[in-house]
Design a protein around this motif. Structure first.
Motif, PDB file in Angstrom:
ATOM      1  N   GLN A 117       0.785  -1.227   0.000  1.00  0.00           N
ATOM      2  CA  GLN A 117       0.000   0.000   0.000  1.00  0.00           C
ATOM      3  C   GLN A 117       0.822   1.284   0.000  1.00  0.00           C
ATOM      4  O   GLN A 117       1.822   1.415   0.701  1.00  0.00           O
ATOM      5  N   GLN A 126       7.951  -0.517   7.393  1.00  0.00           N
ATOM      6  CA  GLN A 126       7.516  -1.764   7.978  1.00  0.00           C
ATOM      7  C   GLN A 126       6.029  -1.697   8.302  1.00  0.00           C
ATOM      8  O   GLN A 126       5.507  -0.636   8.641  1.00  0.00           O
ATOM      9  N   ARG A 128       2.976  -3.684  10.616  1.00  0.00           N
ATOM     10  CA  ARG A 128       2.738  -4.644  11.687  1.00  0.00           C
ATOM     11  C   ARG A 128       1.243  -4.855  11.856  1.00  0.00           C
ATOM     12  O   ARG A 128       0.509  -3.895  12.073  1.00  0.00           O
ATOM     13  N   LEU A 129       0.822  -6.087  11.762  1.00  0.00           N
ATOM     14  CA  LEU A 129      -0.592  -6.407  11.930  1.00  0.00           C
ATOM     15  C   LEU A 129      -0.734  -7.382  13.081  1.00  0.00           C
ATOM     16  O   LEU A 129      -0.196  -8.486  13.044  1.00  0.00           O
TER      17      LEU A 129
ATOM     18  N   LEU B 103      -4.617   6.803  10.763  1.00  0.00           N
ATOM     19  CA  LEU B 103      -4.946   6.482   9.374  1.00  0.00           C
ATOM     20  C   LEU B 103      -6.342   5.879   9.369  1.00  0.00           C
ATOM     21  O   LEU B 103      -6.586   4.816   9.941  1.00  0.00           O
ATOM     22  N   GLN B 107      -7.939   5.954   3.969  1.00  0.00           N
ATOM     23  CA  GLN B 107      -6.536   5.783   3.568  1.00  0.00           C
ATOM     24  C   GLN B 107      -6.110   4.326   3.584  1.00  0.00           C
ATOM     25  O   GLN B 107      -5.194   3.917   2.880  1.00  0.00           O
ATOM     26  N   VAL B 108      -6.741   3.552   4.438  1.00  0.00           N
ATOM     27  CA  VAL B 108      -6.368   2.153   4.614  1.00  0.00           C
ATOM     28  C   VAL B 108      -7.604   1.297   4.339  1.00  0.00           C
ATOM     29  O   VAL B 108      -8.276   0.839   5.259  1.00  0.00           O
ATOM     30  N   PRO B 109      -7.906   1.069   3.083  1.00  0.00           N
ATOM     31  CA  PRO B 109      -9.178   0.451   2.717  1.00  0.00           C
ATOM     32  C   PRO B 109      -9.379  -0.953   3.281  1.00  0.00           C
ATOM     33  O   PRO B 109     -10.509  -1.405   3.417  1.00  0.00           O
ATOM     34  N   TYR B 110      -8.290  -1.642   3.627  1.00  0.00           N
ATOM     35  CA  TYR B 110      -8.436  -3.018   4.075  1.00  0.00           C
ATOM     36  C   TYR B 110      -8.819  -3.113   5.541  1.00  0.00           C
ATOM     37  O   TYR B 110      -9.138  -4.182   6.035  1.00  0.00           O
ATOM     38  N   GLN B 113     -12.135  -4.774   6.358  1.00  0.00           N
ATOM     39  CA  GLN B 113     -12.120  -6.204   6.045  1.00  0.00           C
ATOM     40  C   GLN B 113     -11.294  -6.963   7.066  1.00  0.00           C
ATOM     41  O   GLN B 113     -11.655  -8.054   7.489  1.00  0.00           O
ATOM     42  N   ILE B 114     -10.201  -6.367   7.488  1.00  0.00           N
ATOM     43  CA  ILE B 114      -9.362  -7.014   8.490  1.00  0.00           C
ATOM     44  C   ILE B 114     -10.147  -7.208   9.775  1.00  0.00           C
ATOM     45  O   ILE B 114     -10.126  -8.266  10.388  1.00  0.00           O
ATOM     46  N   LEU B 129      -3.224  -2.346  13.520  1.00  0.00           N
ATOM     47  CA  LEU B 129      -2.452  -2.229  12.288  1.00  0.00           C
ATOM     48  C   LEU B 129      -1.545  -1.017  12.400  1.00  0.00           C
ATOM     49  O   LEU B 129      -2.011   0.113  12.545  1.00  0.00           O
ATOM     50  N   TYR B 131       1.878   1.122  10.902  1.00  0.00           N
ATOM     51  CA  TYR B 131       2.845   1.394   9.847  1.00  0.00           C
ATOM     52  C   TYR B 131       4.016   2.153  10.457  1.00  0.00           C
ATOM     53  O   TYR B 131       3.816   3.100  11.224  1.00  0.00           O
TER      54      TYR B 131
END
Lengths: 144, 144
Positions: A117, A126, A128-129, B103, B107-110, B113-114, B129, B131
């Motif tokens: 992304q 990096q 991190r999830l 975010l 900005q973070v479309p997923y 879903q996550i 999540l 970054y």
DNA sequence: GTGCTTGCAAATCGTTTGCAATAGC
DNA sequence: GCTATTGCAAACGATTTGCAAGCAC
């Protein structure tokens, strides 16, 4: 199962000069799936390497993380955990037993998209999830 | 901008009895976008509430997190940060200046879903999540 | 012998704990 | 008055630092 089984090669490919202590720490991380803390690594290696000091474990982990040879996992608020598997993957932590599990792209399909992304003008180094919850065993014994 | 502007309502809707100290901490978090540490909260509130103790800030934050009124952010390995915005969103941390940015799903479309994802037999309570990288300003002044 | 690596001991610092004082119903 | 809340001082524990000794090329 992991990318490189050989700790010496793994160190060298990240520009780190191998020493007995560094090899031991790297080897332990490459062959462990439990995301140990610095203390756990120290306790695990101490018996076979009695002169090893905790300071050296900390120094080595710092070096490895900075070189990208190891991942620092901050999912556990109490202490840092380390992961020898540097491939993109997510982590799950059980609130009851504290176990930290790996989640690979098969289980977390969005992982690769997240990594690729673009986020405006931010330069992402990096991702991190982390998932927090209850693992299979601990659900069975908890109402919560 | 945030869900509830009123700290007292926010506390009560999470089953927390409002006290002057709790209201002050909650109010600060609801009106701050900087994801402060416990110490930063203490330092910010001290002047207008001189008897406030750091212990109370810690106690209150623990209470708020357990009640789900506030999020604990572990993106910064040094110390815990807190977020009064409990809507699902991700965080970015700049490796140079240390800033932590929000975010949102745009900005973070997923993200959504996550959050909805099923992970086998794991019971997920929370998703995080993060970054890590360099923010716009810090990129300009760094070769790295 | 120079520079990197190791490891002890002490320091640091965020956070927690014990407990007495205080406030609110 | 009883219970919950606050806040001081001390404790704790993970990590870092200072520095001297050891090792490697």
């Amino acid at each position: 199962m992991l990318i490189t089984a050989n700790p010496i090669e793994h160190l060298q490919s990240h520009g780190i000069k191998p020493s007995p202590q560094r090899i031991a720490v790297m080897d332990y991380l490459l062959n462990s799936r439990m995301h140990p803390t610095a203390d756990e690594i120290y306790l695990a290696l101490s018996p076979s390497m009695p002169t090893l000091s905790k300071t050296t474990v900390y120094n080595t982990l710092k070096l490895l993380v900075e070189a990208g040879a190891v991942l620092n996992i901050s999912i556990d608020e109490k202490n840092a955990r380390y992961d020898g598997d540097t491939r993109p993957h997510a982590h799950f932590r059980c609130l009851k037993c504290g176990a930290v599990l790996d989640l690979y792209p098969e289980q977390v399909p969005y992982l690769e998209q997240i990594d690729r992304q673009q986020l405006g003008r931010l330069r992402i180094v990096q991702t991190r999830l982390y998932y927090i919850g209850y693992c299979e065993q601990c659900q069975e014994h908890t109402s919560n």
